[in-house]
Design a protein around this motif. Structure first.
Motif, PDB file in Angstrom:
ATOM      1  N   SER A   1      36.779  38.240  36.756  1.00  0.00           N
ATOM      2  CA  SER A   1      37.747  38.275  35.666  1.00  0.00           C
ATOM      3  C   SER A   1      37.781  36.926  34.967  1.00  0.00           C
ATOM      4  N   LYS A   2      38.247  36.950  33.725  1.00  0.00           N
ATOM      5  CA  LYS A   2      38.317  35.713  32.950  1.00  0.00           C
ATOM      6  C   LYS A   2      39.261  34.713  33.603  1.00  0.00           C
ATOM      7  N   VAL A   3      38.921  33.432  33.457  1.00  0.00           N
ATOM      8  CA  VAL A   3      39.810  32.376  33.909  1.00  0.00           C
ATOM      9  C   VAL A   3      40.782  32.048  32.779  1.00  0.00           C
ATOM     10  N   ASP A   4      41.870  31.382  33.108  1.00  0.00           N
ATOM     11  CA  ASP A   4      42.869  31.057  32.092  1.00  0.00           C
ATOM     12  C   ASP A   4      42.309  30.084  31.059  1.00  0.00           C
ATOM     13  N   ASN A   5      41.558  29.076  31.516  1.00  0.00           N
ATOM     14  CA  ASN A   5      40.985  28.071  30.626  1.00  0.00           C
ATOM     15  C   ASN A   5      39.500  27.938  30.927  1.00  0.00           C
ATOM     16  N   PRO A   6      38.622  28.406  30.034  1.00  0.00           N
ATOM     17  CA  PRO A   6      37.191  28.375  30.346  1.00  0.00           C
ATOM     18  C   PRO A   6      36.618  26.972  30.487  1.00  0.00           C
ATOM     19  N   TYR A   7      37.331  25.960  29.994  1.00  0.00           N
ATOM     20  CA  TYR A   7      36.843  24.584  30.085  1.00  0.00           C
ATOM     21  C   TYR A   7      37.217  23.926  31.412  1.00  0.00           C
ATOM     22  N   ALA A   8      38.219  24.455  32.093  1.00  0.00           N
ATOM     23  CA  ALA A   8      38.702  23.828  33.326  1.00  0.00           C
ATOM     24  C   ALA A   8      37.666  23.965  34.431  1.00  0.00           C
ATOM     25  N   GLY A   9      37.302  22.848  35.043  1.00  0.00           N
ATOM     26  CA  GLY A   9      36.367  22.852  36.150  1.00  0.00           C
ATOM     27  C   GLY A   9      34.945  23.189  35.769  1.00  0.00           C
TER      28      GLY A   9
ATOM     29  N   ASN B   1      36.596  42.624  18.495  1.00  0.00           N
ATOM     30  CA  ASN B   1      36.472  43.841  19.295  1.00  0.00           C
ATOM     31  C   ASN B   1      35.160  43.853  20.068  1.00  0.00           C
ATOM     32  N   LYS B   2      34.050  43.614  19.366  1.00  0.00           N
ATOM     33  CA  LYS B   2      32.738  43.689  20.004  1.00  0.00           C
ATOM     34  C   LYS B   2      32.535  42.576  21.033  1.00  0.00           C
ATOM     35  N   LEU B   3      32.913  41.365  20.678  1.00  0.00           N
ATOM     36  CA  LEU B   3      32.690  40.240  21.576  1.00  0.00           C
ATOM     37  C   LEU B   3      33.724  40.219  22.698  1.00  0.00           C
ATOM     38  N   GLY B   4      34.946  40.627  22.389  1.00  0.00           N
ATOM     39  CA  GLY B   4      35.998  40.634  23.401  1.00  0.00           C
ATOM     40  C   GLY B   4      35.768  41.646  24.499  1.00  0.00           C
ATOM     41  N   ALA B   5      34.908  42.625  24.251  1.00  0.00           N
ATOM     42  CA  ALA B   5      34.614  43.633  25.266  1.00  0.00           C
ATOM     43  C   ALA B   5      33.677  43.106  26.345  1.00  0.00           C
ATOM     44  N   ILE B   6      33.111  41.925  26.147  1.00  0.00           N
ATOM     45  CA  ILE B   6      32.173  41.338  27.111  1.00  0.00           C
ATOM     46  C   ILE B   6      32.960  40.467  28.078  1.00  0.00           C
ATOM     47  N   GLY B   7      32.794  40.696  29.358  1.00  0.00           N
ATOM     48  CA  GLY B   7      33.693  40.130  30.358  1.00  0.00           C
ATOM     49  C   GLY B   7      33.739  38.626  30.436  1.00  0.00           C
ATOM     50  N   ASN B   8      32.673  37.932  30.028  1.00  0.00           N
ATOM     51  CA  ASN B   8      32.652  36.475  30.146  1.00  0.00           C
ATOM     52  C   ASN B   8      32.682  35.778  28.786  1.00  0.00           C
ATOM     53  N   VAL B   9      33.139  36.478  27.744  1.00  0.00           N
ATOM     54  CA  VAL B   9      33.275  35.897  26.412  1.00  0.00           C
ATOM     55  C   VAL B   9      34.746  35.581  26.149  1.00  0.00           C
ATOM     56  N   TYR B  10      34.994  34.386  25.630  1.00  0.00           N
ATOM     57  CA  TYR B  10      36.349  33.911  25.320  1.00  0.00           C
ATOM     58  C   TYR B  10      36.431  33.671  23.816  1.00  0.00           C
ATOM     59  N   ASN B  11      37.155  34.536  23.100  1.00  0.00           N
ATOM     60  CA  ASN B  11      37.274  34.430  21.648  1.00  0.00           C
ATOM     61  C   ASN B  11      38.402  33.474  21.251  1.00  0.00           C
ATOM     62  N   TYR B  12      38.074  32.508  20.391  1.00  0.00           N
ATOM     63  CA  TYR B  12      39.074  31.628  19.784  1.00  0.00           C
ATOM     64  C   TYR B  12      38.963  31.787  18.262  1.00  0.00           C
ATOM     65  N   VAL B  13      40.072  32.141  17.618  1.00  0.00           N
ATOM     66  CA  VAL B  13      40.092  32.401  16.180  1.00  0.00           C
ATOM     67  C   VAL B  13      40.475  31.120  15.440  1.00  0.00           C
ATOM     68  N   ASP B  14      39.860  30.905  14.298  1.00  0.00           N
ATOM     69  CA  ASP B  14      40.179  29.719  13.506  1.00  0.00           C
ATOM     70  C   ASP B  14      41.597  29.795  12.953  1.00  0.00           C
TER      71      ASP B  14
END
Length: 586
Positions: A171-179, A338-351
């Motif tokens: 599952s996704k982590v809270d902060n993908p940059y941490a660790g 929608n398309k990218l968010g469906a991938i389990g290890n992708v973290y979307n950040y909107v401008d």
């Protein structure tokens, strides 16, 4: 760029083994093990010789040395060229050449190589004719490649057939940059390292910009998306690694500026979906990349235009009116999420723009509503949004220490100064934290995080104020103390006096997932005069240092550097300006 690849060999000798890989990409690896006595060590090595950039008369290369033998306290790597290659500049090693023979000795800081530890160095060189990969390397006098199987002169394989793989991500982590380490783009690294003083920052992670459809496969000899992901797997090793991708190809892109216009016309939403987003999603969903944390920053400088640059605003443009009417910004962003968010290890950040764009009362809340509209379009939900990014490719100061929005001078609020001009925010940190609170209030997840692009907002150097301005009047107080030395906060193109900002780091402040360098320092914002190109990029007068402005910068001078190339192309003068004015200083 030329790519040359030799497949990895198996280790078959007890004493030593050496693998040669020549491909695109590079990163420096931290040393991890204590040193032993040089000369007593039984050397074994893995050498990766990577041509990172190549042109008619020269090339750049990175070499990574991994010690697979006993610990070393110093090292010397030797090879012989088969052609007329001549090294002209090197970094992170003492490199000398006699005829075709090259000797690279460790620098003072990277001589210790424990078993399994790695280090990297790089160089630029000239050549003519062919540019073959060296056939043999020697580490401390012992020949590497002393095994059987395919060798470095075998035909190239593209892409690598046996890259490192990882188990499926959880599952996704809270902060993908941490660790996690963050991906170092080897193409930017080579350009930065080739600049005087550039090795001070060339190992910093930057964003990979997918700014046209051809960039997915790799345009004009540059690395494609799979190339970057394969290199990210190599850099990852056994730990965690985040790679930052910029999704940037909307129909009618950047309707309020010409320098960053794109290849797709205002109505070409179907092409955006099928020729751009769908191929990206298919690659990112490859199980091979499931162990990477893939950060996508989605369509910069798009949605805020639907609030600030449309009729009846005085800053309205016909192109932005068209994009609001046809809805293709909202549809495009929704489809991407929608398309990218469906991938389990992708973290979307909107401008989410920056404080000097959306910090005013009539922009702030309205923009948040547009962000939610896009996040719930084309099948997307707010759950597809992991966070937002601010100040991307911009120059707004991270923190203004010498004045606050609550300050007043002789009874006049700081908000009434010409610089602040009734804005609610004085810097990016306060704006990012406030925008996060507003987005949570209107229905985004309470755990969303913000990214702040600090690649060009350091504003150091001799002109950085050491204290507040005089309290003679509010303008003197603000102008004398502000770090941001732009003529107007609406100025955005190749700004004179700018400097590198805070280095990328995870979780620096509450609500902030990371400071990032999403815009690679040294890449132009736009050309200072019209330059024909095949990338769909126009000439914007805001990149012309003689331009006297428009309503979006209150009719001030542009503050742009002269002699700039088109957006995304290397601009040495800008890079040198950023190095000189970096804060924190280099």
């Amino acid at each position: 760029m030329s790519r040359t690849l030799a497949r990895p060999r198996r280790r078959t000798a007890a004493l030593a083994a050496c693998t040669l890989i020549a491909t695109a990409g590079a990163t420096a690896t931290a040393l991890t093990s204590p040193a032993g006595a040089a000369g007593a060590a039984a050397p074994g090595c893995t050498v990766e010789y990577r041509i990172t950039n190549q042109w008619n008369t020269g090339f750049g290369a990175d070499v990574q040395v991994t010690n697979t033998g006993d610990p070393l306290s110093s090292w010397t790597l030797e090879w012989t060229y088969g052609g007329n290659q001549q090294i002209t500049q090197g970094w992170s090693a003492d490199i000398s050449q006699s005829g075709a023979n090259v000797t690279a000795r460790n620098a003072a800081w990277n001589g210790s190589l424990g078993t399994g530890a790695s280090t990297s160095f790089g160089f630029n060189a000239s050549y003519s004719g062919t540019n073959a990969v060296p056939a043999t390397f020697k580490l401390n006098g012992v020949t590497c490649n002393d095994d059987t199987g395919p060798g470095p002169t075998d035909p190239p394989t593209d892409p690598p057939t046996d890259p490192p793989t990882d188990p499926p991500a959880g599952s996704k982590v809270d902060n993908p940059y941490a660790g996690a380490k963050v991906y170092v783009n080897p193409e930017w690294q080579a350009k930065a390292a080739a600049e005087p003083g550039g090795t001070a920052v060339s190992n910093q992670p930057t964003g990979v910009w997918l700014d046209r459809t051809a960039a997915i496969a790799g345009a004009e000899g540059k690395m494609g998306l799979r190339d970057h992901l394969d290199e990210a797997l190599r850099q990852k090793g056994t730990g965690e690694l985040a790679i930052q991708l910029v999704i940037y190809n909307l129909p009618g892109r950047d309707c309020a500026a010409l320098a960053s216009n794109g290849e797709l016309g205002p109505t070409e939403i179907d092409r955006y979906k099928t020729e751009y987003i769908d191929p990206i999603a298919a690659i990112l969903a490859d199980p091979k990349y499931a162990g990477l944390r893939i950060v996508t920053t989605v369509e910069l400088d798009s949605l805020p235009n639907l609030v600030t640059n449309v009729t009846p605003r005085p800053t309205a443009t016909p192109n932005c009116d068209v994009m609001k009417a046809n809805g293709n910004y909202v549809k495009g962003v929704g489809y991407a999420l929608n398309k990218l968010g469906a991938i389990g290890n992708v973290y979307n950040y909107v401008d989410a723009g920056h404080h000097g764009w959306l910090g005013w009362d009539d922009n702030f809340g309205a923009s948040a509503q547009v962000f939610k509209q896009a996040a719930t379009a084309e099948g997307a939900t707010v759950a597809d949004v992991h966070g937002f990014i601010v100040n991307t490719a911009n120059y707004s100061a991270l923190k203004e220490d010498h004045f606050k929005i609550e300050d007043s001078v002789n009874g006049v609020s700081v908000r009434q100064s010409k610089w602040v001009d009734w804005n609610r925010y004085t810097d990016e940190l306060s704006y990012a934290q406030a925008m996060r609170n507003e987005l949570v209030r209107i229905g985004f997840d309470a755990n969303i995080g913000m990214l702040i692009d600090t690649s060009r907002n350091g504003w150091g150097g001799a002109n950085r104020p050491a204290g507040p301005g005089a309290r003679t009047d509010v303008d003197t107080y603000v102008d004398g103390g502000r770090y941001d030395r732009r003529i107007n906060p609406g100025n955005w193109c190749n700004q004179a006096g700018a400097g590198l900002g805070e280095r990328p780091q995870a979780a620096p402040e509450p609500g902030i997932d990371a400071y990032v360098w999403m815009k690679p320092p040294g890449e132009s914002d736009g050309s200072s005069k019209a330059i024909p190109n095949n990338e769909g990029k126009g000439f914007d007068r805001m990149c012309d240092p003689t331009y006297e402005g428009n309503p979006r910068n209150n009719n001030n001078m542009s503050g742009a550097l002269p002699d700039a190339p088109i957006s995304g192309h290397w601009f040495s003068a800008q890079f040198q300006e950023l190095l000189k004015n970096a804060h924190p200083a280099l």
